[in-house]
Write a protein that holds these residues in place. Structure first.
Motif, short mmCIF file in Angstrom:
data_model
loop_
_atom_site.label_atom_id
_atom_site.label_comp_id
_atom_site.label_asym_id
_atom_site.label_seq_id
_atom_site.Cartn_x
_atom_site.Cartn_y
_atom_site.Cartn_z
N ARG A 444 0.83 -1.20 0.00
CA ARG A 444 0.00 0.00 0.00
C ARG A 444 0.87 1.25 0.00
O ARG A 444 0.64 2.19 -0.77
CB ARG A 444 -0.93 -0.01 1.21
N LYS A 445 1.88 1.28 0.84
CA LYS A 445 2.77 2.45 0.90
C LYS A 445 3.52 2.63 -0.41
O LYS A 445 3.69 3.76 -0.90
CB LYS A 445 3.75 2.30 2.06
N LEU A 446 3.98 1.54 -0.99
CA LEU A 446 4.71 1.63 -2.26
C LEU A 446 3.81 2.08 -3.40
O LEU A 446 4.24 2.82 -4.30
CB LEU A 446 5.36 0.29 -2.59
N ALA A 447 2.54 1.65 -3.39
CA ALA A 447 1.58 2.12 -4.40
C ALA A 447 1.35 3.62 -4.26
O ALA A 447 1.30 4.35 -5.26
CB ALA A 447 0.26 1.36 -4.25
N GLN A 448 1.20 4.08 -3.04
CA GLN A 448 1.02 5.51 -2.79
C GLN A 448 2.22 6.30 -3.26
O GLN A 448 2.09 7.35 -3.91
CB GLN A 448 0.78 5.76 -1.30
N GLN A 449 3.41 5.81 -2.97
CA GLN A 449 4.63 6.50 -3.38
C GLN A 449 4.75 6.57 -4.90
O GLN A 449 5.23 7.57 -5.44
CB GLN A 449 5.85 5.78 -2.80
N ALA A 450 4.31 5.52 -5.59
CA ALA A 450 4.45 5.49 -7.05
C ALA A 450 3.68 6.62 -7.73
O ALA A 450 4.16 7.22 -8.70
CB ALA A 450 3.98 4.13 -7.58
N VAL A 451 2.47 6.93 -7.23
CA VAL A 451 1.65 7.95 -7.90
C VAL A 451 1.80 9.32 -7.26
O VAL A 451 1.37 10.33 -7.83
CB VAL A 451 0.16 7.55 -7.90
N ASP A 452 2.42 9.38 -6.09
CA ASP A 452 2.59 10.67 -5.42
C ASP A 452 3.65 11.50 -6.14
O ASP A 452 4.38 11.01 -7.02
CB ASP A 452 2.98 10.45 -3.96
N LEU A 453 3.76 12.75 -5.77
CA LEU A 453 4.68 13.68 -6.41
C LEU A 453 6.09 13.12 -6.43
O LEU A 453 6.66 12.79 -5.39
CB LEU A 453 4.66 15.02 -5.67
#
Length: 471
Positions: A444-453
């Motif tokens: 979940r954290k890695l998915a968030q990081q992928a699309v975040d700025l």
């Protein structure tokens, strides 16, 4: 970049394959592009336009073309092959006229269409793009691992012999991080001779892909590091741009992006959410098999009894077309047992993000898999066909966020209620389940990081936008 975007925005036409499982990720892709300054238009079929009342928002335009079956869509055709052939013939002609119309309109004079991004199931759209000298991008809605398997099979680099199928042998596939058994391959390969028209369709994704300016994959780099690296060496224009789920569940950088915005069903979320609100954290098993899975009556009954036997609360989505496969006795047992709720539709993203949900029993379709990974929910996989078997293998053995229900009755090729019950208990109660929950939180954290700025998918989109507005 902001000054450049104001001078020349760029205009992307997006053409998904006309089914909700393909339209939704394409639509989310467009939302990301709009947030970066591009003008975008979703192009779908006349039949879809009669089935939905789209509320796309986010400054996304919508246009319609014919697939040759305006009254019934795919259901009106007599075969997959007939549908695809007519869609290509009629759709390509309509798309050509649409581009001419858009680019000649006064409204579009400052932002003419300069790019077509098309579902990889529709490779003919690249030919239309080339007629107008437009940039062409192919959009793959399945993971890199599955795309790589199809590519290598189509090129003759991967051979599946009858002896391998019979023995369910290990198959070593270049670029994949783990060996697969034949039963882990996409079903069109693992069960040779089934659905030949579908096999042809997935192989045809690659007939002109080398000529595309861009190849977009609905995945993210950290999820498939090894296979992304291998495919990028084959296709330098390949970029991951996922997960394509509404922004509020990931980086929350797109305002009011809470759902996909296009539903073939009339949603009513209150029943599910009110029921979940009354349950303690992590106590509910959510069960959904997407919009196409077709379980037998025997499988439906085993599923029901396995859920009851798991002793967990469960929220089960049973489509109206599947209801007749459950006996009145089973439905009564679910209702009187006060453990389960059966509904025809659910707001899946809201459900998966609810704290009461501790496990997702899924067919392992790629959209559902990405949603669960992005929301940190462990899975129990019951794959049916196409890419789902491969996704289930990665869920269990590569990402370690779930289990695949074992098949006890090899002769019938089905699992039993006991197999399901054991799998649910393993995720909800066992020591392995705790590890799965930790791994789910990591992804979940890695998915968030992928699309975040500044994330990998975000940077890939920035690169595309920058080149498009300068083209």
């Amino acid at each position: 970049m902001e000054k450049m975007i104001m001078e020349k925005r760029g205009h992307v036409l997006m053409i998904p394959f006309p089914s909700q499982g393909h339209i939704n990720p394409c639509l989310q892709f467009l939302k990301r592009l709009v947030s970066k300054g591009l003008k975008t238009t979703l192009v779908t079929t006349n039949f879809i336009s009669k089935s939905i009342q789209p509320k796309l928002g986010h400054n996304i335009g919508i246009e319609f073309i014919s697939d040759g079956y305006d009254n019934g869509g795919f259901a009106e055709s007599d075969s997959v092959q007939s549908y695809l052939q007519r869609l290509q013939a009629v759709g390509s002609a309509d798309l050509t006229q649409l581009i001419k119309k858009l680019n000649s309109s006064t409204e579009m004079k400052d932002n003419p269409v300069n790019c077509i991004v098309y579902d990889a199931f529709l490779p003919w759209a690249l030919d239309v793009a080339r007629q107008f000298g437009l940039v062409g991008g192919s959009f793959f809605t399945q993971p890199c691992a599955v795309n790589s398997i199809y590519y290598q099979f189509g090129k003759g680099l991967l051979k599946i012999g009858e002896d391998m199928v019979t023995a369910n042998s290990d198959v070593l596939i270049t670029g994949l991080p783990l060996p697969l058994q034949v039963s882990d391959l996409p079903s069109f390969l693992g069960v040779p001779g089934t659905y030949p028209a579908y096999l042809e369709m997935v192989l045809n994704q690659f007939i002109n892909v080398e000529e595309a300016d861009w190849i977009f994959i609905n995945s993210f780099d950290m999820l498939e590091v090894q296979v992304v690296d291998w495919m990028t060496k084959k296709f330098p224009q390949l970029r991951t741009i996922g997960p394509t789920i509404p922004s509020v569940y990931l980086d929350n950088r797109i305002e009011d992006d809470r759902d996909y915005g296009l539903n073939l069903f009339k949603p009513d979320s209150s029943i599910c959410m009110n029921w979940l609100n009354a349950k303690a954290n992590g106590t509910v098993v959510y069960v959904s098999f997407g919009s196409m899975a077709d379980l037998s009556k025997e499988q439906m009954e085993e599923l029901a009894m396995g859920l009851i036997g798991s002793n967990s609360y469960f929220l089960w989505v049973v489509r109206g077309s599947e209801e007749h496969k459950l006996s009145a006795k089973i439905l009564e047992e679910i209702e009187t047992g006060n453990k389960g709720l059966v509904v025809k539709w659910s707001p899946q993203l809201q459900v998966l993000s609810h704290e009461a949900v501790g496990c997702f029993v899924t067919h392992c379709g790629w959209n559902s898999t990405l949603e669960a990974l992005s929301l940190g929910v462990p899975m129990v996989g019951i794959p049916q066909w196409t890419d789902q078997t491969t996704n289930a293998k990665f869920i269990e053995d590569e990402w370690r966020v779930g289990v695949r229900v074992k098949v006890s009755d090899a002769r019938k090729g089905i699992w039993t209620r006991k197999d399901l019950e054991v799998s649910i208990r393993e995720v909800m109660e066992g020591e392995k389940g705790k590890e799965m929950k930790r791994n789910s939180s990591k992804w979940r954290k890695l998915a968030q990081q992928a699309v975040d700025l500044g994330g990998s998918s975000d940077q890939n989109l920035d690169e595309f936008v920058a080149k498009l507005i300068c083209s």
